[in-house]
Design a protein around this motif. Structure first.
Motif, PDB file in Angstrom:
ATOM      1  N   LEU A   1      29.778  59.881  36.772  1.00  0.00           N
ATOM      2  CA  LEU A   1      30.743  58.786  36.635  1.00  0.00           C
ATOM      3  C   LEU A   1      30.732  58.116  35.261  1.00  0.00           C
ATOM      4  CD1 LEU A   1      30.189  57.178  40.149  1.00  0.00           C
ATOM      5  CD2 LEU A   1      32.033  58.717  39.435  1.00  0.00           C
ATOM      6  N   ILE A   2      29.807  58.556  34.370  1.00  0.00           N
ATOM      7  CA  ILE A   2      29.779  57.943  33.037  1.00  0.00           C
ATOM      8  C   ILE A   2      30.110  58.936  31.931  1.00  0.00           C
ATOM      9  CG2 ILE A   2      28.149  56.161  33.785  1.00  0.00           C
ATOM     10  CD1 ILE A   2      25.955  57.699  32.250  1.00  0.00           C
ATOM     11  N   ASP A   3      30.545  60.120  32.294  1.00  0.00           N
ATOM     12  CA  ASP A   3      30.954  61.086  31.266  1.00  0.00           C
ATOM     13  C   ASP A   3      32.108  60.514  30.454  1.00  0.00           C
ATOM     14  OD1 ASP A   3      29.060  62.784  32.217  1.00  0.00           O
ATOM     15  OD2 ASP A   3      30.439  64.084  33.310  1.00  0.00           O
ATOM     16  N   HIS A   4      31.944  60.538  29.134  1.00  0.00           N
ATOM     17  CA  HIS A   4      32.972  60.037  28.203  1.00  0.00           C
ATOM     18  C   HIS A   4      33.253  58.544  28.396  1.00  0.00           C
ATOM     19  CE1 HIS A   4      33.408  64.292  27.519  1.00  0.00           C
ATOM     20  NE2 HIS A   4      33.818  64.477  28.771  1.00  0.00           N
ATOM     21  N   LYS A   5      32.285  57.829  28.965  1.00  0.00           N
ATOM     22  CA  LYS A   5      32.393  56.382  29.147  1.00  0.00           C
ATOM     23  C   LYS A   5      31.425  55.674  28.199  1.00  0.00           C
ATOM     24  CE  LYS A   5      35.178  56.148  32.831  1.00  0.00           C
ATOM     25  NZ  LYS A   5      36.458  55.398  32.858  1.00  0.00           N
TER      26      LYS A   5
ATOM     27  N   ARG B   1      28.664  57.600  26.165  1.00  0.00           N
ATOM     28  CA  ARG B   1      28.501  56.873  24.897  1.00  0.00           C
ATOM     29  C   ARG B   1      27.608  55.665  25.170  1.00  0.00           C
ATOM     30  NH1 ARG B   1      34.047  58.126  25.108  1.00  0.00           N
ATOM     31  NH2 ARG B   1      34.538  55.997  25.806  1.00  0.00           N
ATOM     32  N   VAL B   2      26.343  55.776  24.801  1.00  0.00           N
ATOM     33  CA  VAL B   2      25.351  54.752  25.134  1.00  0.00           C
ATOM     34  C   VAL B   2      25.229  53.755  23.988  1.00  0.00           C
ATOM     35  CG1 VAL B   2      22.955  54.299  25.784  1.00  0.00           C
ATOM     36  CG2 VAL B   2      24.100  56.405  26.555  1.00  0.00           C
ATOM     37  N   ASP B   3      25.449  52.489  24.291  1.00  0.00           N
ATOM     38  CA  ASP B   3      25.318  51.410  23.311  1.00  0.00           C
ATOM     39  C   ASP B   3      24.228  50.449  23.801  1.00  0.00           C
ATOM     40  OD1 ASP B   3      25.477  49.279  21.613  1.00  0.00           O
ATOM     41  OD2 ASP B   3      27.654  49.133  21.627  1.00  0.00           O
ATOM     42  N   PRO B   4      23.013  50.554  23.256  1.00  0.00           N
ATOM     43  CA  PRO B   4      21.906  49.741  23.780  1.00  0.00           C
ATOM     44  C   PRO B   4      21.908  48.290  23.313  1.00  0.00           C
ATOM     45  CG  PRO B   4      21.150  51.084  21.952  1.00  0.00           C
ATOM     46  CD  PRO B   4      22.584  51.482  22.199  1.00  0.00           C
ATOM     47  N   ASP B   5      22.852  47.902  22.442  1.00  0.00           N
ATOM     48  CA  ASP B   5      22.826  46.558  21.870  1.00  0.00           C
ATOM     49  C   ASP B   5      23.585  45.530  22.701  1.00  0.00           C
ATOM     50  OD1 ASP B   5      21.301  47.320  19.694  1.00  0.00           O
ATOM     51  OD2 ASP B   5      23.048  47.925  18.539  1.00  0.00           O
TER      52      ASP B   5
ATOM     53  N   ASP C   1      34.032  49.722  30.932  1.00  0.00           N
ATOM     54  CA  ASP C   1      34.881  50.837  30.543  1.00  0.00           C
ATOM     55  C   ASP C   1      35.620  51.308  31.797  1.00  0.00           C
ATOM     56  OD1 ASP C   1      36.129  53.140  29.623  1.00  0.00           O
ATOM     57  OD2 ASP C   1      34.434  53.762  28.393  1.00  0.00           O
ATOM     58  N   GLY C   2      36.875  50.896  31.919  1.00  0.00           N
ATOM     59  CA  GLY C   2      37.620  51.193  33.136  1.00  0.00           C
ATOM     60  C   GLY C   2      37.012  50.428  34.300  1.00  0.00           C
ATOM     61  N   ILE C   3      36.744  51.138  35.400  1.00  0.00           N
ATOM     62  CA  ILE C   3      36.137  50.460  36.552  1.00  0.00           C
ATOM     63  C   ILE C   3      34.613  50.430  36.455  1.00  0.00           C
ATOM     64  CG2 ILE C   3      38.041  51.231  38.019  1.00  0.00           C
ATOM     65  CD1 ILE C   3      35.899  53.035  39.449  1.00  0.00           C
ATOM     66  N   ILE C   4      34.048  51.075  35.425  1.00  0.00           N
ATOM     67  CA  ILE C   4      32.598  51.169  35.290  1.00  0.00           C
ATOM     68  C   ILE C   4      32.070  49.997  34.470  1.00  0.00           C
ATOM     69  CG2 ILE C   4      30.662  52.559  34.475  1.00  0.00           C
ATOM     70  CD1 ILE C   4      32.118  53.786  36.864  1.00  0.00           C
ATOM     71  N   TYR C   5      31.133  49.245  35.063  1.00  0.00           N
ATOM     72  CA  TYR C   5      30.473  48.132  34.395  1.00  0.00           C
ATOM     73  C   TYR C   5      28.978  48.457  34.321  1.00  0.00           C
ATOM     74  CZ  TYR C   5      34.612  45.221  35.554  1.00  0.00           C
ATOM     75  OH  TYR C   5      35.880  44.706  35.682  1.00  0.00           O
ATOM     76  N   THR C   6      28.382  48.305  33.147  1.00  0.00           N
ATOM     77  CA  THR C   6      26.941  48.532  33.006  1.00  0.00           C
ATOM     78  C   THR C   6      26.331  47.389  32.216  1.00  0.00           C
ATOM     79  OG1 THR C   6      27.382  49.944  31.064  1.00  0.00           O
ATOM     80  CG2 THR C   6      27.050  51.047  33.183  1.00  0.00           C
ATOM     81  N   THR C   7      25.020  47.173  32.410  1.00  0.00           N
ATOM     82  CA  THR C   7      24.379  46.041  31.758  1.00  0.00           C
ATOM     83  C   THR C   7      23.039  46.442  31.154  1.00  0.00           C
ATOM     84  OG1 THR C   7      22.885  45.161  33.466  1.00  0.00           O
ATOM     85  CG2 THR C   7      25.236  44.684  33.716  1.00  0.00           C
ATOM     86  N   ALA C   8      22.533  45.541  30.325  1.00  0.00           N
ATOM     87  CA  ALA C   8      21.172  45.660  29.810  1.00  0.00           C
ATOM     88  C   ALA C   8      20.189  45.309  30.925  1.00  0.00           C
ATOM     89  CB  ALA C   8      21.007  44.744  28.601  1.00  0.00           C
ATOM     90  N   GLY C   9      18.958  44.981  30.562  1.00  0.00           N
ATOM     91  CA  GLY C   9      17.919  44.852  31.565  1.00  0.00           C
ATOM     92  C   GLY C   9      17.914  43.574  32.373  1.00  0.00           C
TER      93      GLY C   9
END
Length: 327
Positions: free
Chosen positions: A121-125, A145-149, A155-163
């Motif tokens: 679900l994170i390909d090309h996200k 595309r991993v952005d650790p900062d 990105d679209g319906i996908i939400y991700t967070t830091a720690g």
């Protein structure tokens, strides 16, 4: 009454704060709205048994991934060391894929993103995760595309967070999307946290009320300013950045935040200097230039005028530890 159903996935070894933080933030919406708005939260287990969190507390899930679930508006996958034992499980992957086809938002806190990765679900996200896991995430899922900062990435319906605590930042973002900025601010105030932390940096605490609405030109200007305090900003240069006239930017800025752009810049520089004085051993001169002041003398004058204390005295009172460098 507007009700939003949120599913919180739990697995053996999940990080308790990753579900407790969002649950407390979401629950406060009903209190502050006096029942007009509500999140219904369901814990959904990867097993049929009670689940032990990484901190040793046990959660009995409301449902499991093997049971029929109501239509979930939002699904949140927490992090925790236990994720590495379950993230590639085929049943879990299939469940997440199914949810991605029906839910409005699919989120992962901290290293919970590995489960989304295993489900494809994170390909090309664009995604983020805890800084300690970023390299591993990139290695396992090179198409992401991993952005650790960043504190959180959408990105679209996908939400991700830091720690860990970033789950609360995520919740406030969702509350703002669902019920508006005023509600998000009120929840943040109740929790005594910041509405939005800029990038991977410490949030500028006195500026809670001065944050622009999500996705607006005002917010774009604020983010640029916060990430580039050292530059010689002018009202004209900031207006040009968002292709607006200085007058129009000032009007919109004041409408959304209550202050003009240059006042926001001045406050941001002062607060950034405070953070550096509290948490680093950099000299006053280094901090001054990093925060956009002409030099140490300029920083001293502003501190005395605005805070009635010199930078050196401020550092002595609020330093988090270590020796002070005063020049």
């Amino acid at each position: 009454m507007k009700k939003i159903i949120v599913g919180l996935l739990v697995f053996p070894g999940f990080q308790l704060l990753d579900i407790a933080g969002p649950k407390d933030a979401f629950a406060q919406v009903k209190v502050l709205s006096q029942g007009a708005c509500e999140y219904e939260m369901l814990t959904i287990g990867t097993t049929r048994s009670p689940l032990l969190s990484s901190s040793g507390l046990t959660v009995i899930p409301d449902r499991t991934i093997f049971d029929p679930c109501p239509n979930l508006d939002t699904v949140i996958v927490p992090g925790g060391l236990g994720i590495f034992d379950v993230y590639s499980d085929s049943v879990l992957c299939d469940w997440l894929k199914e949810q991605s086809r029906s839910c409005r938002r699919l989120a992962a806190i901290c290293n919970g993103v590995f489960a989304l990765g295993a489900a494809g679900l994170i390909d090309h996200k664009s995604v983020t995760t805890h800084w300690m896991d970023a390299a591993h995430l990139s290695e396992l899922f090179p198409s992401a595309r991993v952005d650790p900062d960043h504190i959180h990435v959408k990105d679209g319906i996908i939400y991700t967070t830091a720690g860990v605590t970033a789950g609360i930042d995520l919740s406030l973002l969702m509350i703002e999307e669902d019920f508006g900025k005023r509600m998000a601010i009120d929840v943040a105030k109740y929790l005594v946290v910041y509405l939005r932390r800029a990038g991977g940096q410490s949030q500028f605490s006195p500026m809670l009320e001065m944050q622009g609405n999500v996705g607006t030109q005002v917010q774009a200007v604020q983010e640029f300013v916060l990430e580039n305090l050292h530059l010689d900003h002018t009202l004209v240069s900031l207006a040009e950045r968002v292709h607006m006239s200085p007058r129009n930017l000032t009007r919109l800025f004041a409408k959304e935040t209550g202050v003009p752009p240059m006042s926001f810049l001045a406050d941001a520089r002062i607060d950034a200097a405070r953070r550096h004085l509290e948490a680093t051993e950099q000299s006053i001169k280094e901090i001054a230039y990093k925060c956009g002041f002409d030099g140490a003398d300029s920083l001293r004058r502003v501190f005395v005028k605005r805070l009635s204390i010199s930078p050196v005295e401020y550092r002595q009172r609020f330093r988090t530890g270590g020796s002070s460098i005063e020049t």
